[in-house]
Design an enzyme around this catalytic site. Structure first.
Site, PDB file in Angstrom:
ATOM      1  N   THR A  55     -11.938  29.546  21.656  1.00  0.00           N
ATOM      2  CA  THR A  55     -12.731  29.391  22.304  1.00  0.00           C
ATOM      3  C   THR A  55     -13.902  29.121  21.478  1.00  0.00           C
ATOM      4  O   THR A  55     -15.002  28.407  22.290  1.00  0.00           O
ATOM      5  CB  THR A  55     -13.204  31.067  22.225  1.00  0.00           C
ATOM      6  OG1 THR A  55     -13.475  31.184  20.726  1.00  0.00           O
ATOM      7  CG2 THR A  55     -12.245  31.651  22.528  1.00  0.00           C
TER       8      THR A  55
ATOM      9  N   CYS B 208     -16.630  34.446  15.122  1.00  0.00           N
ATOM     10  CA  CYS B 208     -17.531  35.715  15.135  1.00  0.00           C
ATOM     11  C   CYS B 208     -17.740  36.382  13.450  1.00  0.00           C
ATOM     12  O   CYS B 208     -16.812  36.189  11.887  1.00  0.00           O
ATOM     13  CB  CYS B 208     -16.090  36.795  15.775  1.00  0.00           C
ATOM     14  SG  CYS B 208     -15.985  35.751  17.215  1.00  0.00           S
TER      15      CYS B 208
ATOM     16  N   CYS C  76     -16.172  41.862  15.062  1.00  0.00           N
ATOM     17  CA  CYS C  76     -16.512  41.851  15.901  1.00  0.00           C
ATOM     18  C   CYS C  76     -15.965  42.798  17.743  1.00  0.00           C
ATOM     19  O   CYS C  76     -14.979  43.327  18.049  1.00  0.00           O
ATOM     20  CB  CYS C  76     -16.454  40.541  16.853  1.00  0.00           C
ATOM     21  SG  CYS C  76     -16.728  39.840  18.519  1.00  0.00           S
TER      22      CYS C  76
ATOM     23  N   ARG D  27     -18.967  27.397  16.970  1.00  0.00           N
ATOM     24  CA  ARG D  27     -20.321  27.825  17.762  1.00  0.00           C
ATOM     25  C   ARG D  27     -20.715  29.539  16.598  1.00  0.00           C
ATOM     26  O   ARG D  27     -19.101  30.167  16.754  1.00  0.00           O
ATOM     27  CB  ARG D  27     -21.873  27.112  18.507  1.00  0.00           C
ATOM     28  CG  ARG D  27     -20.555  28.263  19.869  1.00  0.00           C
ATOM     29  CD  ARG D  27     -20.726  27.333  20.503  1.00  0.00           C
ATOM     30  NE  ARG D  27     -20.330  28.282  22.084  1.00  0.00           N
ATOM     31  CZ  ARG D  27     -19.127  27.912  22.616  1.00  0.00           C
ATOM     32  NH1 ARG D  27     -18.715  27.395  21.938  1.00  0.00           N
ATOM     33  NH2 ARG D  27     -18.713  28.864  23.573  1.00  0.00           N
TER      34      ARG D  27
ATOM     35  N   CYS E  32     -20.987  33.261  17.484  1.00  0.00           N
ATOM     36  CA  CYS E  32     -20.180  34.312  18.462  1.00  0.00           C
ATOM     37  C   CYS E  32     -21.743  34.894  19.180  1.00  0.00           C
ATOM     38  O   CYS E  32     -22.727  35.369  18.250  1.00  0.00           O
ATOM     39  CB  CYS E  32     -19.360  35.463  18.166  1.00  0.00           C
ATOM     40  SG  CYS E  32     -18.753  36.636  19.277  1.00  0.00           S
TER      41      CYS E  32
ATOM     42  N   CYS F 216     -21.257  38.904  18.309  1.00  0.00           N
ATOM     43  CA  CYS F 216     -21.225  39.715  17.446  1.00  0.00           C
ATOM     44  C   CYS F 216     -22.295  39.384  16.542  1.00  0.00           C
ATOM     45  O   CYS F 216     -22.742  40.673  15.039  1.00  0.00           O
ATOM     46  CB  CYS F 216     -20.159  39.727  16.365  1.00  0.00           C
ATOM     47  SG  CYS F 216     -19.591  38.204  15.716  1.00  0.00           S
TER      48      CYS F 216
END
Length: 484
Positions: free
Chosen positions: A34, A38, A42, A68, A70, A73
């Site tokens: 993805t 996180c 999360c 990057r 999340c 969360c």
């Protein structure tokens, strides 16, 4: 909770699989499929597959890997790792200094100079320990501070970029897009839908806490030691003046069990990062009771106390030099502060001045008993010249030796200074009368030698053990007062 040197994959994955919030801040979960990272807790409905997961110690390390944050969360909004407030090595000291904004103010060479190491060696140490070099760690912190300002204020984005330490608007925009996958305008739009930012005086933030948290104990400790004009406690809030790199400021702190509501009034908004870091240290917000309470609970005399105060914290300093001088001045601290403190540009309710800096006290004609005056003057002189440096990067062993070398400071008093001025979690002021009284009340040795031997069981958390006894004493006193 997590080993200091290695992130054990299986243990971290189990924490992630169970969405255990106790591990938030200890490590981050990077998901390659993805492209996001996180917190372990999360709430995403699907746990990532083992083959797609990498664990990181810092957000900077995850960002260097191209991930990057999340959006679900908000991994940037959790407490930091407790390691950085307790570790006494170069890595721990460097992380505290970076959080205080030293890289933004003095660059990496300035950070290395304060730590007395080469830039190259510092780079290597941090990459090995936390997965990112100083510049990347500072950049990650800059992005977090920028997001706070975007979401909680109505400042123009150009001013936000400058305040957060970015060299240009373009760098500011690129960093927020890269880290948060959103432009500044998009972040502010979301914040407005949630009711932020709200206009008004000051910068208001919600400081994350690692639960459980004992706000009553922390605030009571600070309130009973408050210096008029510099600190005050009223209406459930602790307020104090701050001496910051860009000038004096104030903060109002309202602790709750799951967060602290903080309102800052600063001369320079660029000081926000340093002010937040110092307040987090003051309230010990990043501490993990799961690390030290089990060690203390292994002593049968302390076990019931740990159950009574599961959110125990060790209040720390916002300014080590101030704490040392206040402690040594004792009952004279209020008079000295009122006479020689720096006046705030405009009073903030009962806050009128900051505590005087060491150079002012060293040169002042302070009316003290001769022996104490000599000790205060010598101590202030060494702090003013930098011979003693009690900032976030101070080396505890060297500071202990330096304090012991000051004429008039006894070893017992030095332990008290190490605990309160440097936040050393293993310092143990065994000669403190209140500590000995509390020890006697809980069937512990009530003589310094005997209590020192018993406290060896509590290492490396003897400082938390001392605060547990102090805290228990206040609880017992309150219970006694409430009896009919």
């Amino acid at each position: 909770m997590i080993a200091e040197t290695d992130l054990e994959f299986e243990r971290c994955y189990q924490a992630t699989e169970s969405r255990d919030p106790r591990f938030d801040g200890w490590f981050l979960v990077g998901v390659r499929t993805t492209g996001i990272y996180c917190r372990p807790s999360c709430p995403s409905p699907v746990c990532p597959k083992r083959a797609n997961v990498t664990f990181y110690r810092t957000a900077a390390a995850a960002q260097l890997a191209g991930l990057r944050a999340c959006k679900r969360c908000r991994p940037d909004a959790v407490p930091g790792s407790p390691e950085w407030n307790t570790r006494a090595d170069i890595v721990g000291r460097a992380m505290r200094l970076i959080a205080d904004g030293v890289v933004d103010r003095e660059g990496v060479p300035g950070l290395a100079r304060q730590l007395a190491v080469s830039v190259r060696h510092l780079h290597r140490l941090l990459v090995d320990a936390v997965g990112a070099p100083p510049l990347a760690l500072a950049r990650s912190q800059r992005a977090y501070q920028a997001r706070l300002l975007v979401e909680t204020t109505t400042m123009p984005f150009g001013e936000v970029a400058f305040a957060a330490g970015f060299a240009s608007i373009r760098q500011f925009n690129d960093t927020l897009r890269e880290v948060f996958d959103a432009t500044p305008s998009q972040l502010r739009a979301v914040a407005r839908r949630r009711g932020h930012p709200r206009p008004g005086a000051g910068l208001t933030l919600r400081l994350a806490v690692r639960p459980p948290y004992d706000p009553g104990g922390v605030v009571a400790w600070l309130a009973t030691r408050a210096l008029p004009g510099i600190e005050e406690y009223a209406d459930g809030a602790y307020r104090r003046a701050l001496r910051l790199p860009g000038g004096p400021g104030t903060v109002t702190l309202r602790p709750a069990p799951d967060h602290v509501h903080a309102t800052f009034r600063l001369r320079s908004v660029a000081d926000l990062g340093a002010a937040v870091a110092r307040c987090r240290r003051l309230l010990d917000l990043d501490a993990d009771p799961g690390s030290y309470l089990p060690v203390l609970a292994a002593d049968p005399a302390l076990a019931p106390l740990t159950r009574a105060v599961p959110g125990l914290r060790l209040p720390g300093p916002v300014d080590g030099a101030e704490t040392v001088l206040r402690t040594v001045l004792g009952s004279h601290a209020e008079t000295v502060a009122a006479a020689f403190g720096e006046r705030l540009p405009s009073p903030d309710r009962g806050l009128t001045h900051t505590f005087p800096n060491p150079a002012v006290i060293a040169a002042a004609d302070v009316a003290l008993p001769p022996k104490r005056a000599s000790t205060v003057r010598e101590l202030a002189q060494r702090l003013a010249t930098g011979e003693l440096c009690l900032d976030e990067g101070a080396e505890r062993a060297a500071i202990r030796c330096g304090l012991l070398a000051v004429p008039g400071l006894a070893p017992a008093q030095v332990e008290c200074l190490m605990l309160h001025a440097l936040g050393d979690p293993d310092a143990f002021p065994v000669a403190d009368p209140g500590l000995l009284t509390a020890a006697r009340a809980h069937e512990l040795p009530a003589d310094p030698a005997g209590l020192t031997r018993r406290a060896d069981r509590w290492r490396p958390w003897r400082g938390y053990g001392a605060h547990l006894l102090w805290r228990a004493r206040s609880i017992v006193s309150r219970q006694a007062d409430s009896r009919p």
